[in-house]
Each structure stands twice: as structure tokens, then as C-alpha cells.
Design an enzyme around this catalytic site. Structure first.
Site, mmCIF file in Angstrom:
data_model
loop_
_atom_site.group_PDB
_atom_site.id
_atom_site.type_symbol
_atom_site.label_atom_id
_atom_site.label_comp_id
_atom_site.label_asym_id
_atom_site.label_seq_id
_atom_site.Cartn_x
_atom_site.Cartn_y
_atom_site.Cartn_z
ATOM 1 N N ASN A 9 8.853 108.462 61.646
ATOM 2 C CA ASN A 9 7.516 107.647 61.544
ATOM 3 C C ASN A 9 8.344 107.638 59.454
ATOM 4 O OD1 ASN A 9 5.495 107.425 59.921
ATOM 5 N ND2 ASN A 9 5.002 109.854 60.462
ATOM 6 N N LYS A 23 6.394 107.036 57.728
ATOM 7 C CA LYS A 23 5.430 105.972 57.328
ATOM 8 C C LYS A 23 5.356 105.470 55.149
ATOM 9 C CE LYS A 23 5.566 111.752 56.936
ATOM 10 N NZ LYS A 23 5.272 112.746 56.569
ATOM 11 N N HIS A 62 -1.730 111.606 62.610
ATOM 12 C CA HIS A 62 -1.625 112.187 61.344
ATOM 13 C C HIS A 62 -2.244 112.392 60.295
ATOM 14 C CE1 HIS A 62 1.326 113.034 58.785
ATOM 15 N NE2 HIS A 62 2.520 112.235 59.854
ATOM 16 N N GLU A 101 -1.937 113.275 57.676
ATOM 17 C CA GLU A 101 -1.891 112.335 56.143
ATOM 18 C C GLU A 101 -3.332 111.259 56.531
ATOM 19 O OE1 GLU A 101 1.731 111.140 55.490
ATOM 20 O OE2 GLU A 101 2.869 113.157 55.806
ATOM 21 N N GLU A 146 2.124 118.735 65.076
ATOM 22 C CA GLU A 146 2.461 118.985 63.289
ATOM 23 C C GLU A 146 1.531 119.953 62.540
ATOM 24 O OE1 GLU A 146 5.202 115.304 62.688
ATOM 25 O OE2 GLU A 146 3.024 114.367 62.144
ATOM 26 N N GLY A 176 7.177 117.900 55.096
ATOM 27 C CA GLY A 176 7.245 117.124 53.535
ATOM 28 C C GLY A 176 7.514 118.747 53.306
ATOM 29 N N SER A 202 9.262 118.757 59.259
ATOM 30 C CA SER A 202 10.509 119.406 58.607
ATOM 31 C C SER A 202 11.740 119.329 59.751
ATOM 32 C CB SER A 202 10.981 120.807 58.144
ATOM 33 O OG SER A 202 9.551 120.236 56.809
ATOM 34 N N GLY A 243 11.169 112.728 57.026
ATOM 35 C CA GLY A 243 11.902 112.409 56.158
ATOM 36 C C GLY A 243 13.174 112.296 56.708
#
Ligand code: 13P
Length: 258
Positions: free
Chosen positions: A9, A11, A102, A104, A174, A180, A220, A242
Site C-alpha cells: 500500500n 499510500k 483502511h 486512515e 491492521e 507506521g 510495520s 513503508g
């Protein structure tokens, strides 16, 4: 047997040119270090920004193991929704997956269980695969309410589906506290929640169906911890933020399945 998936992902990262470059590096990295699994057994899914989708789908056209995902879609089919992107538009780019719900999006864009249910419905209607995200915040876990919340998230946006429909959904657990932050859920914590999600599905749809649902872990995941996480019996791969932006790390993650 359920499919394994290593999903990235991206992002809100990468420009158009940067995205092309990253995909080329991932393709080259996989060619140099091919996964042991066939594309029947394991898929790589790249969740790129909308502007990259069509180019990305073209770049992986001859790579049967790599598929492209959008990171979101709108909950209505078409019409006067300035700035929104429909499932039909996403499909027209050649993307085959859509990440839905998600944390977010739930947090910053107030996406409700009902809205996510509509997005799942549209994604399935157009023959794409939803990657449906769920997961609790730290305070929910500390209050001991994480199983209850994840159950409500899954029930609230997926349990209106019939068996044939839900069998096409990929779930991504998640935990928000692991996204993150560099703090990964322990393999045991991931396994515990994945087994719980599978049981929740089995209780409504039966064990055979639940055993065939792919459940990914996100939060992570990196080159160093993917192998241990993916070795858990109910962890069928990862949704990686990430570390999916670094081709070398992501190819290591792709090669972390047994
Ligand atoms: P990180 O891998 O950066 O923690 O992000 C996880 C995530 O949100 C994937 O959807």
C-alpha cells in the site's frame, strides 16, 4: 487452498515517474530472485496512487504474479461527485483489487461501516477483489475490546454478503497501533486475531468457506519480520506500507513465504 498475498500500500507516496521506477525495480528484483510459489499459490499486489494505476497495470501485463490495486473507491456508482473515483473507472485502468476501509480512511475521512459495505458491493459488482481492512486502536486493545471491535467491523461491512460474494473478499487485519510506528504485532498477537476473524466467518458461513479466505496482516511489516509473521498458520501474507516503497525490502518480503 487459500492464496498467499504480498500486498503493498503505497499510500500518498510516489509521483507518476517515481511509481513507474518502483514497479520496474520490483519486476527486476523478482526476476533476479523469483518466488518459490506459482501465481496460483501466491500473488503480489501493488496498491498505487490512482494516477499510476493504468501505467502500473500495463507494466505488469506480462507478469502473471503481479496485480494492481487502487487504495480506495467511492461508494456510489457514478454521477455528480466531483473529485471522486468510481469502481468502474478503476476497472478501466486494468487494476484488479481495491483496498477498502483502511484505518486512515476510517479515521480521516469518517468512513462508516455502511459506506464501506457499499464500496465492497460495488467492487464485487464490477468483478474486482476488495481487500477489506479492519483493526483496532491502542486504547481499544488496552481496554480488552479489540476482538469485539474487529468482529463488529467485519460483520458491519461484510456479513450482508452471500457465501459466494464473501468468498471473493480478502481481509487485512491492521492494528492501528502498529501502522507506521515500527511496533509490529507479535506473531502470536497476529495469529490470535487472524484465527478469531476466521472463526467469526466460519460461524456464519461455515468452516470450509472460512478456511479459503485470505487474511493478511498489516502494520510495520518489513524485510526482517515478514518471515516469522507469514509462518503463522492463519496469516496468509501482508499489507505493507513503508517497506513496500523500497523495492529491495519488498522483494525480500515477497520471498518470505514458506
Ligand atoms: P506500515 O507498513 O508503514 O506500518 O503501514 C501498514 C499499512 O497501513 C498498510 O496498509
Amino acid at each position: 487452498m487459500r492464496k498467499k498475498i504480498a500486498a503493498g500500500n503505497w499510500k500518498m507516496n510516489t509521483t507518476f515517474d517515481g511509481g513507474k521506477q518502483l514497479i520496474s525495480e520490483i519486476i527486476a528484483g523478482m526476476a533476479a530472485n523469483p518466488p518459490e510459489q506459482t501465481s496460483e499459490e501466491m500473488l503480489v499486489v501493488l496498491g498505487t496512487p490512482f494516477i499510476t494505476l493504468k501505467k502500473a497495470a500495463n507494466l505488469v501485463k506480462n507478469q502473471p504474479q503481479i496485480k494492481i490495486a487502487a487504495q480506495n473507491c467511492y461508494s456510489e456508482e457514478k454521477g455528480a461527485y466531483t473529485g471522486e473515483i468510481s469502481v468502474e473507472m478503476i476497472k478501466s485502468t486494468g487494476a484488479e483489487f481495491i483496498i477498502i476501509g483502511h484505518s486512515e480512511r476510517r479515521e480521516y475521512f469518517n468512513e462508516s461501516f455502511e459506506m464501506l459495505a457499499k464500496k465492497v458491493d460495488l467492487t464485487l459488482k464490477y468483478g474486482l477483489t476488495p481487500i477489506f481492512c479492519c483493526g483496532e486502536k491502542l486504547e481499544t486493545r488496552e481496554a480488552g475490546a479489540h476482538f469485539d471491535l474487529v468482529k463488529r467491523q467485519v460483520e458491519g461491512s461484510l456479513f450482508h454478503l452471500n457465501a459466494e460474494e464473501i468468498s471473493k473478499v480478502v481481509i487485512a487485519y491492521e492494528p492501528v497501533w502498529a501502522i507506521g510506528t515500527g511496533v509490529t504485532a507479535s506473531p502470536a498477537q497476529a495469529q490470535e486475531m487472524h484465527a478469531f476473524i476466521r472463526k467469526t466467518i466460519a460461524d456464519k458461513y461455515g468452516k470450509v468457506l472460512a478456511d479459503n479466505i485470505t487474511i493478511l496482516y498489516g502494520g510495520s511489516v518489513g524485510a526482517k519480520n515478514a518471515e516469522e509473521l507469514f509462518s503463522q498458520p492463519d496469516v496468509d501474507g501482508g499489507l505493507v506500507g513503508g517497506a513496500s516503497l523500497k523495492a529491495e525490502d519488498f522483494v525480500t518480503i515477497i520471498n518470505s513465504f514458506d
